[in-house]
Write a protein that holds these residues in place. Structure first.
Motif, PDB file in Angstrom:
ATOM      1  N   GLU A  14       0.834  -1.196   0.000  1.00 52.21           N
ATOM      2  CA  GLU A  14       0.000   0.000   0.000  1.00 52.21           C
ATOM      3  C   GLU A  14       0.874   1.253   0.000  1.00 52.21           C
ATOM      4  N   ALA A  15       1.950   1.242   0.775  1.00 55.40           N
ATOM      5  CA  ALA A  15       2.878   2.377   0.788  1.00 55.40           C
ATOM      6  C   ALA A  15       3.496   2.575  -0.597  1.00 55.40           C
ATOM      7  N   ALA A  16       3.882   1.486  -1.243  1.00 57.04           N
ATOM      8  CA  ALA A  16       4.467   1.570  -2.585  1.00 57.04           C
ATOM      9  C   ALA A  16       3.431   2.036  -3.601  1.00 57.04           C
ATOM     10  N   ARG A  17       2.188   1.580  -3.441  1.00 51.61           N
ATOM     11  CA  ARG A  17       1.135   1.994  -4.361  1.00 51.61           C
ATOM     12  C   ARG A  17       0.881   3.489  -4.261  1.00 51.61           C
ATOM     13  N   VAL A  18       0.777   3.987  -3.048  1.00 51.23           N
ATOM     14  CA  VAL A  18       0.541   5.416  -2.842  1.00 51.23           C
ATOM     15  C   VAL A  18       1.717   6.226  -3.379  1.00 51.23           C
ATOM     16  N   ALA A  19       2.934   5.770  -3.101  1.00 52.36           N
ATOM     17  CA  ALA A  19       4.132   6.487  -3.573  1.00 52.36           C
ATOM     18  C   ALA A  19       4.200   6.526  -5.098  1.00 52.36           C
ATOM     19  N   SER A  20       3.698   5.473  -5.745  1.00 55.90           N
ATOM     20  CA  SER A  20       3.740   5.420  -7.207  1.00 55.90           C
ATOM     21  C   SER A  20       2.619   6.229  -7.854  1.00 55.90           C
ATOM     22  N   GLY A  21       1.613   6.584  -7.058  1.00 56.28           N
ATOM     23  CA  GLY A  21       0.490   7.342  -7.596  1.00 56.28           C
ATOM     24  C   GLY A  21      -0.547   6.487  -8.301  1.00 56.28           C
ATOM     25  N   LYS A  22      -0.429   5.142  -8.188  1.00 62.35           N
ATOM     26  CA  LYS A  22      -1.402   4.253  -8.823  1.00 62.35           C
ATOM     27  C   LYS A  22      -2.645   4.129  -7.960  1.00 62.35           C
ATOM     28  N   SER A  23      -3.789   4.101  -8.606  1.00 59.77           N
ATOM     29  CA  SER A  23      -5.022   3.820  -7.876  1.00 59.77           C
ATOM     30  C   SER A  23      -5.096   2.315  -7.614  1.00 59.77           C
ATOM     31  N   GLU A  24      -5.974   1.915  -6.702  1.00 55.60           N
ATOM     32  CA  GLU A  24      -6.174   0.490  -6.448  1.00 55.60           C
ATOM     33  C   GLU A  24      -6.634  -0.207  -7.728  1.00 55.60           C
ATOM     34  N   ARG A  25      -7.491   0.465  -8.469  1.00 52.93           N
ATOM     35  CA  ARG A  25      -8.007  -0.085  -9.727  1.00 52.93           C
ATOM     36  C   ARG A  25      -6.874  -0.271 -10.736  1.00 52.93           C
ATOM     37  N   GLU A  26      -6.030   0.744 -10.893  1.00 51.64           N
ATOM     38  CA  GLU A  26      -4.908   0.653 -11.839  1.00 51.64           C
ATOM     39  C   GLU A  26      -3.971  -0.487 -11.463  1.00 51.64           C
ATOM     40  N   LEU A  27      -3.714  -0.639 -10.177  1.00 52.74           N
ATOM     41  CA  LEU A  27      -2.833  -1.711  -9.729  1.00 52.74           C
ATOM     42  C   LEU A  27      -3.431  -3.071 -10.067  1.00 52.74           C
ATOM     43  N   ALA A  28      -4.690  -3.267  -9.728  1.00 51.08           N
ATOM     44  CA  ALA A  28      -5.330  -4.553 -10.018  1.00 51.08           C
ATOM     45  C   ALA A  28      -5.328  -4.842 -11.508  1.00 51.08           C
ATOM     46  N   LEU A  29      -5.705  -3.862 -12.309  1.00 48.68           N
ATOM     47  CA  LEU A  29      -5.754  -4.069 -13.758  1.00 48.68           C
ATOM     48  C   LEU A  29      -4.367  -4.326 -14.344  1.00 48.68           C
ATOM     49  N   SER A  30      -3.327  -3.713 -13.766  1.00 47.99           N
ATOM     50  CA  SER A  30      -1.973  -3.917 -14.294  1.00 47.99           C
ATOM     51  C   SER A  30      -1.461  -5.333 -14.054  1.00 47.99           C
ATOM     52  N   THR A  31      -2.125  -6.070 -13.166  1.00 49.92           N
ATOM     53  CA  THR A  31      -1.745  -7.464 -12.921  1.00 49.92           C
ATOM     54  C   THR A  31      -2.657  -8.436 -13.645  1.00 49.92           C
ATOM     55  N   GLY A  32      -3.631  -7.902 -14.385  1.00 43.98           N
ATOM     56  CA  GLY A  32      -4.571  -8.760 -15.090  1.00 43.98           C
ATOM     57  C   GLY A  32      -5.725  -9.230 -14.219  1.00 43.98           C
ATOM     58  N   LYS A  33      -5.841  -8.665 -13.034  1.00 42.67           N
ATOM     59  CA  LYS A  33      -6.930  -9.017 -12.124  1.00 42.67           C
ATOM     60  C   LYS A  33      -8.136  -8.127 -12.403  1.00 42.67           C
ATOM     61  N   SER A  34      -9.260  -8.456 -11.781  1.00 39.96           N
ATOM     62  CA  SER A  34     -10.444  -7.610 -11.926  1.00 39.96           C
ATOM     63  C   SER A  34     -10.178  -6.259 -11.268  1.00 39.96           C
ATOM     64  N   HIS A  35     -10.958  -5.269 -11.647  1.00 40.32           N
ATOM     65  CA  HIS A  35     -10.713  -3.907 -11.164  1.00 40.32           C
ATOM     66  C   HIS A  35     -10.820  -3.774  -9.647  1.00 40.32           C
ATOM     67  N   SER A  36     -11.493  -4.702  -8.986  1.00 39.15           N
ATOM     68  CA  SER A  36     -11.662  -4.597  -7.537  1.00 39.15           C
ATOM     69  C   SER A  36     -10.842  -5.619  -6.740  1.00 39.15           C
ATOM     70  N   ALA A  37      -9.978  -6.359  -7.394  1.00 38.17           N
ATOM     71  CA  ALA A  37      -9.245  -7.436  -6.724  1.00 38.17           C
ATOM     72  C   ALA A  37      -8.361  -6.917  -5.587  1.00 38.17           C
ATOM     73  N   TYR A  38      -7.621  -5.855  -5.819  1.00 37.10           N
ATOM     74  CA  TYR A  38      -6.747  -5.313  -4.771  1.00 37.10           C
ATOM     75  C   TYR A  38      -7.587  -4.794  -3.609  1.00 37.10           C
ATOM     76  N   TRP A  39      -8.664  -4.087  -3.940  1.00 38.21           N
ATOM     77  CA  TRP A  39      -9.546  -3.572  -2.894  1.00 38.21           C
ATOM     78  C   TRP A  39     -10.081  -4.713  -2.046  1.00 38.21           C
ATOM     79  N   TRP A  40     -10.485  -5.816  -2.680  1.00 35.27           N
ATOM     80  CA  TRP A  40     -11.026  -6.949  -1.953  1.00 35.27           C
ATOM     81  C   TRP A  40     -10.003  -7.508  -0.977  1.00 35.27           C
TER      82      TRP A  40
END
Length: 74
Positions: A14-40
């Motif tokens: 989460e610290a790395a995600r915030v530092a990179s400026g990626k949204s939770e949705r962008e992170l999940a999609l960048s791994t090929g997961k559904s848009h809410s996978a990281y949030w879940w």
């Protein structure tokens, strides 16, 4: 940083995600997961597979190293 629990891993990611400026949705999609996978994982599950953790780590530019636990003296 030493990570012992899935909560520790999530906090580091989460610290790395915030530092990179990626949204939770962008992170999940960048791994090929559904848009809410990281949030879940963050809000509900608390547990994630090693493969998924590695995918998120790679998407965030993190490197995970697994080291053996030190044995107690006999």
């Amino acid at each position: 940083m030493q990570i012992n629990t899935s909560d520790d891993l999530l906090a580091a990611m989460e610290a790395a995600r915030v530092a990179s400026g990626k949204s939770e949705r962008e992170l999940a999609l960048s791994t090929g997961k559904s848009h809410s996978a990281y949030w879940w994982w963050k809000k509900k599950a608390g547990v994630v597979s090693v493969n998924t953790a590695l995918e998120y780590a790679n998407a965030l530019g993190l490197q995970l190293l697994v080291e053996p636990k030190e044995k107690a003296p006999e």
